[in-house]
Scaffold this motif. Structure first.
Motif, PDB file in Angstrom:
ATOM      1  N   SER A   1      40.402  33.458  24.648  1.00 19.10           N
ATOM      2  CA  SER A   1      39.557  32.842  24.939  1.00 19.10           C
ATOM      3  C   SER A   1      39.464  31.788  26.123  1.00 19.10           C
ATOM      4  O   SER A   1      40.439  31.004  26.307  1.00 19.10           O
ATOM      5  N   PHE A   2      38.826  32.314  27.019  1.00 22.19           N
ATOM      6  CA  PHE A   2      38.454  31.453  28.106  1.00 22.19           C
ATOM      7  C   PHE A   2      37.082  30.634  27.953  1.00 22.19           C
ATOM      8  O   PHE A   2      36.022  31.089  27.946  1.00 22.19           O
ATOM      9  N   HIS A   3      37.327  29.238  28.025  1.00 16.74           N
ATOM     10  CA  HIS A   3      36.102  28.297  27.930  1.00 16.74           C
ATOM     11  C   HIS A   3      35.059  28.758  26.691  1.00 16.74           C
ATOM     12  O   HIS A   3      33.894  28.893  26.880  1.00 16.74           O
ATOM     13  N   GLY A   4      35.782  29.380  25.681  1.00 19.61           N
ATOM     14  CA  GLY A   4      34.885  29.713  24.669  1.00 19.61           C
ATOM     15  C   GLY A   4      34.595  28.772  23.726  1.00 19.61           C
ATOM     16  O   GLY A   4      35.220  27.849  23.708  1.00 19.61           O
ATOM     17  N   LEU A   5      33.541  29.080  23.138  1.00 17.21           N
ATOM     18  CA  LEU A   5      32.888  27.987  21.907  1.00 17.21           C
ATOM     19  C   LEU A   5      33.672  28.279  20.681  1.00 17.21           C
ATOM     20  O   LEU A   5      34.385  29.073  20.275  1.00 17.21           O
ATOM     21  N   MET A   6      33.982  26.989  20.130  1.00 15.35           N
ATOM     22  CA  MET A   6      34.753  26.782  19.022  1.00 15.35           C
ATOM     23  C   MET A   6      34.182  26.920  17.740  1.00 15.35           C
ATOM     24  O   MET A   6      34.952  26.940  16.525  1.00 15.35           O
ATOM     25  N   SER A   7      32.872  26.877  17.504  1.00 15.31           N
ATOM     26  CA  SER A   7      32.171  26.805  16.321  1.00 15.31           C
ATOM     27  C   SER A   7      32.024  28.325  15.718  1.00 15.31           C
ATOM     28  O   SER A   7      30.773  28.920  15.683  1.00 15.31           O
ATOM     29  N   PHE A   8      33.198  29.143  15.607  1.00 22.71           N
ATOM     30  CA  PHE A   8      33.199  30.641  15.263  1.00 22.71           C
ATOM     31  C   PHE A   8      32.997  30.484  13.584  1.00 22.71           C
ATOM     32  O   PHE A   8      33.348  29.551  12.859  1.00 22.71           O
ATOM     33  N   TYR A   9      32.563  31.830  13.048  1.00 21.91           N
ATOM     34  CA  TYR A   9      32.459  31.926  11.493  1.00 21.91           C
ATOM     35  C   TYR A   9      34.034  32.053  10.973  1.00 21.91           C
ATOM     36  O   TYR A   9      34.791  32.650  11.419  1.00 21.91           O
ATOM     37  N   ARG A  10      34.343  31.232   9.940  1.00 17.45           N
ATOM     38  CA  ARG A  10      35.523  31.396   9.305  1.00 17.45           C
ATOM     39  C   ARG A  10      35.465  32.658   8.473  1.00 17.45           C
ATOM     40  O   ARG A  10      34.504  32.960   7.957  1.00 17.45           O
ATOM     41  N   ALA A  11      36.635  33.072   7.974  1.00 20.67           N
ATOM     42  CA  ALA A  11      36.806  34.229   7.168  1.00 20.67           C
ATOM     43  C   ALA A  11      36.348  33.752   5.786  1.00 20.67           C
ATOM     44  O   ALA A  11      36.423  32.401   5.333  1.00 20.67           O
ATOM     45  N   GLN A  12      35.758  34.586   4.841  1.00 17.46           N
ATOM     46  CA  GLN A  12      35.422  34.226   3.652  1.00 17.46           C
ATOM     47  C   GLN A  12      36.394  34.009   2.730  1.00 17.46           C
ATOM     48  O   GLN A  12      36.177  33.039   1.817  1.00 17.46           O
ATOM     49  N   SER A  13      37.615  34.272   2.957  1.00 15.67           N
ATOM     50  CA  SER A  13      38.930  33.852   2.347  1.00 15.67           C
ATOM     51  C   SER A  13      40.251  34.137   3.044  1.00 15.67           C
ATOM     52  O   SER A  13      40.182  34.604   4.206  1.00 15.67           O
ATOM     53  N   ALA A  14      41.176  33.496   2.657  1.00 16.16           N
ATOM     54  CA  ALA A  14      42.295  33.518   3.427  1.00 16.16           C
ATOM     55  C   ALA A  14      42.861  35.002   3.508  1.00 16.16           C
ATOM     56  O   ALA A  14      43.437  35.647   4.411  1.00 16.16           O
ATOM     57  N   GLU A  15      42.649  35.638   2.287  1.00 14.23           N
ATOM     58  CA  GLU A  15      42.968  37.044   2.220  1.00 14.23           C
ATOM     59  C   GLU A  15      42.290  37.847   2.972  1.00 14.23           C
ATOM     60  O   GLU A  15      42.806  38.958   3.429  1.00 14.23           O
ATOM     61  N   LEU A  16      41.113  37.617   3.341  1.00 15.83           N
ATOM     62  CA  LEU A  16      40.402  38.298   4.318  1.00 15.83           C
ATOM     63  C   LEU A  16      40.714  38.053   5.859  1.00 15.83           C
ATOM     64  O   LEU A  16      39.999  39.077   6.932  1.00 15.83           O
TER      65      LEU A  16
END
Length: 233
Positions: A135-150
């Protein structure tokens, strides 16, 4: 699936990804490039050309479709907001566009700028077939995975950030680092001093709004990316 999302980003959209095939005996990676919120432009195409010269198969994604790139700032912000409004719709579109872009069965690396930086991180985290994401100067507010396994815990990430970027605050940055660390993800995070948003884009020249090209940092960023890709190859 959200119908407004489909009408904006899927239905009756003619796309033309910018693709460059790899030469024989080239590096066994294929790279997907996600554009800024302005959509596919000469910048992403030229960046794809530079990577292709190093032997990679590269596709720069036509995110919005031919003739559909937003033109002014309010339109760009509105379209980005609609794109990011819902995780399921966003990731479904990303998966579809990635499948369209594939040129073989080599490992995939996602790279992006601004909005595209966030999209690269989203793809790296959510798509198991992804080997790496940058990521170059990307936004950090990304969606997290629904679980660690996913989550794609095997992905390797490289994030290049302007320390004075007004679109990336300390809270989001620390939250992202803690999240990746909690998953055991291999990540590198570079803060470039005296650097704001859009430092890779030669056309960026709006310092009053925190957006400015930095040629030295752009050169460094590309060099760091080259080493990252070599490590993944």
């Amino acid at each position: 699936m959200n119908q407004d999302f489909d009408s904006l980003f899927k239905h009756d959209i003619e796309r033309q990804h910018y693709q460059i095939g790899a030469e024989a005996n080239s590096t066994p990676l294929q790279i997907i490039i996600w554009p800024t919120f302005s959509g596919l432009s000469d910048f992403e195409k030229q960046f794809a050309d530079r990577l292709a010269e190093q032997g990679y198969a590269v596709t720069a994604i036509d995110l919005y479709g031919q003739g559909q790139n937003p033109q002014d700032l309010p339109e760009k912000q509105a379209k980005m907001g609609a794109l990011l409004a819902e995780a399921e719709s966003l990731h479904g579109l990303q998966q579809e566009l990635t499948q369209q872009a594939l040129q073989g069965d080599s490992p995939i690396v996602h790279i992006g700028f601004c909005l595209g930086g966030r999209l690269a991180l989203e793809a790296g985290l959510h798509f198991k077939e992804t080997l790496g994401a940058a990521s170059f100067h990307g936004l950090m507010s990304f969606y997290r995975a629904q679980s660690a396994e996913l989550a794609n815990q095997d992905v390797k990430l490289m994030i290049m950030n302007g320390y004075q970027d007004p679109l990336v605050n300390d809270e989001d940055t620390q939250s992202a680092k803690q999240y990746w660390s909690g998953l055991g993800i291999d990540f590198q995070f570079f803060d470039f001093g005296n650097t704001v948003h859009s430092f890779m884009l030669p056309s960026a020249n709006n310092p009053d709004h925190g957006s400015l090209y930095n040629p030295l940092v752009a050169q460094r960023g590309f060099a760091y990316l080259t080493h990252f890709l070599a490590e993944l190859s």
